[in-house]
Motif scaffolding. Structure first.
Motif, PDB file in Angstrom:
ATOM      1  N   THR A   1       6.093  10.485  -3.333  1.00  0.00           N
ATOM      2  CA  THR A   1       5.900  10.583  -1.888  1.00  0.00           C
ATOM      3  C   THR A   1       5.634  12.037  -1.539  1.00  0.00           C
ATOM      4  O   THR A   1       6.551  12.827  -1.390  1.00  0.00           O
ATOM      5  CB  THR A   1       7.154  10.091  -1.132  1.00  0.00           C
ATOM      6  N   SER A   2       4.362  12.399  -1.435  1.00  0.00           N
ATOM      7  CA  SER A   2       4.016  13.789  -1.132  1.00  0.00           C
ATOM      8  C   SER A   2       3.323  13.932   0.216  1.00  0.00           C
ATOM      9  O   SER A   2       3.172  15.030   0.716  1.00  0.00           O
ATOM     10  CB  SER A   2       3.122  14.358  -2.236  1.00  0.00           C
ATOM     11  N   PHE A   3       2.896  12.825   0.809  1.00  0.00           N
ATOM     12  CA  PHE A   3       2.202  12.826   2.093  1.00  0.00           C
ATOM     13  C   PHE A   3       2.947  11.896   3.035  1.00  0.00           C
ATOM     14  O   PHE A   3       3.365  10.810   2.640  1.00  0.00           O
ATOM     15  CB  PHE A   3       0.761  12.321   1.907  1.00  0.00           C
TER      16      PHE A   3
ATOM     17  N   TRP B   1       8.002   5.371  -2.245  1.00  0.00           N
ATOM     18  CA  TRP B   1       7.064   4.249  -2.320  1.00  0.00           C
ATOM     19  C   TRP B   1       7.635   3.181  -3.240  1.00  0.00           C
ATOM     20  O   TRP B   1       8.154   3.482  -4.316  1.00  0.00           O
ATOM     21  CB  TRP B   1       5.705   4.705  -2.826  1.00  0.00           C
ATOM     22  N   SER B   2       7.522   1.925  -2.840  1.00  0.00           N
ATOM     23  CA  SER B   2       8.037   0.816  -3.645  1.00  0.00           C
ATOM     24  C   SER B   2       7.305   0.701  -4.977  1.00  0.00           C
ATOM     25  O   SER B   2       7.834   0.148  -5.929  1.00  0.00           O
ATOM     26  CB  SER B   2       7.944  -0.501  -2.871  1.00  0.00           C
ATOM     27  N   SER B   3       6.101   1.252  -5.068  1.00  0.00           N
ATOM     28  CA  SER B   3       5.326   1.222  -6.316  1.00  0.00           C
ATOM     29  C   SER B   3       5.844   2.242  -7.328  1.00  0.00           C
ATOM     30  O   SER B   3       5.449   2.211  -8.486  1.00  0.00           O
ATOM     31  CB  SER B   3       3.857   1.526  -6.027  1.00  0.00           C
ATOM     32  N   GLY B   4       6.690   3.162  -6.874  1.00  0.00           N
ATOM     33  CA  GLY B   4       7.187   4.213  -7.757  1.00  0.00           C
ATOM     34  C   GLY B   4       6.358   5.484  -7.694  1.00  0.00           C
ATOM     35  O   GLY B   4       6.723   6.493  -8.295  1.00  0.00           O
TER      36      GLY B   4
ATOM     37  N   ILE C   1       0.809  -1.219   0.000  1.00  0.00           N
ATOM     38  CA  ILE C   1       0.000   0.000   0.000  1.00  0.00           C
ATOM     39  C   ILE C   1       0.845   1.272   0.000  1.00  0.00           C
ATOM     40  O   ILE C   1       1.879   1.340   0.646  1.00  0.00           O
ATOM     41  CB  ILE C   1      -0.971   0.004   1.193  1.00  0.00           C
ATOM     42  N   THR C   2       0.372   2.239  -0.758  1.00  0.00           N
ATOM     43  CA  THR C   2       0.880   3.604  -0.700  1.00  0.00           C
ATOM     44  C   THR C   2      -0.228   4.446  -0.086  1.00  0.00           C
ATOM     45  O   THR C   2      -1.402   4.274  -0.416  1.00  0.00           O
ATOM     46  CB  THR C   2       1.232   4.152  -2.095  1.00  0.00           C
ATOM     47  N   ILE C   3       0.134   5.326   0.816  1.00  0.00           N
ATOM     48  CA  ILE C   3      -0.852   6.183   1.479  1.00  0.00           C
ATOM     49  C   ILE C   3      -0.561   7.606   1.033  1.00  0.00           C
ATOM     50  O   ILE C   3       0.454   8.182   1.406  1.00  0.00           O
ATOM     51  CB  ILE C   3      -0.778   6.023   3.009  1.00  0.00           C
TER      52      ILE C   3
END
Length: 149
Positions: free
Chosen positions: A79-81, A73-76, A31-33
């Protein structure tokens, strides 16, 4: 179709790398949050209590083997939050991935050793198989069903 799949620690505990591989085997990613609204949704999914689950945040590039201290993020995804607990991310060289963790009743992120064992959350939509375009080789035949009389 579900966007999130939660594997809680009581049913599926694993290290960060194996959690990532499991998600990818399902056609998903850890998951990316990306914002506060998604963070609240994830808190509801996990139940907000006594939680330690892997998320896709890392500061180690597994493809190159380089630890550079930059969280991504591992998904690429960008990362803004972030929602780090106070004092996180810590400076330990072994804390190269992140968990969603409850501390003192507050949900947040903590830098963790990737060899710890936790539950995890996968995100995305599994790929669907492509429809076949080839014509059938023979016409289908109907098999009569015997009557019950």
């Amino acid at each position: 179709m579900q966007r999130y799949r939660y594997f809680n620690a009581s049913s599926f505990r694993t290290d960060w790398y194996d959690a990532r591989m499991h998600c990818e085997s399902l056609g998903l990613s850890l998951i990316t949050i990306n914002d506060a609204k998604e963070s609240q949704l994830v808190n509801l999914i996990t139940g907000c209590e006594d939680v330690d689950v892997w998320i896709g945040l890392q500061n180690y590039d597994y493809s190159t083997g380089v630890y550079d201290g930059t969280w991504a993020w591992s998904s690429g995804e960008e990362t803004s939050f972030t929602q780090w607990h106070i004092g996180e991310p810590n400076e330990s060289p072994y804390s190269n991935v992140a968990t969603l963790t409850s501390w003192d009743g507050r949900m947040g992120w903590a830098a963790s050793d990737d060899y710890d064992y936790h539950g995890f959350i996968c995100e995305g939509f599994p790929p669907t198989s492509a429809p076949t375009t080839a014509a059938p080789s023979a016409s289908p035949t109907a098999t009569p069903v015997p009557s019950a009389s």
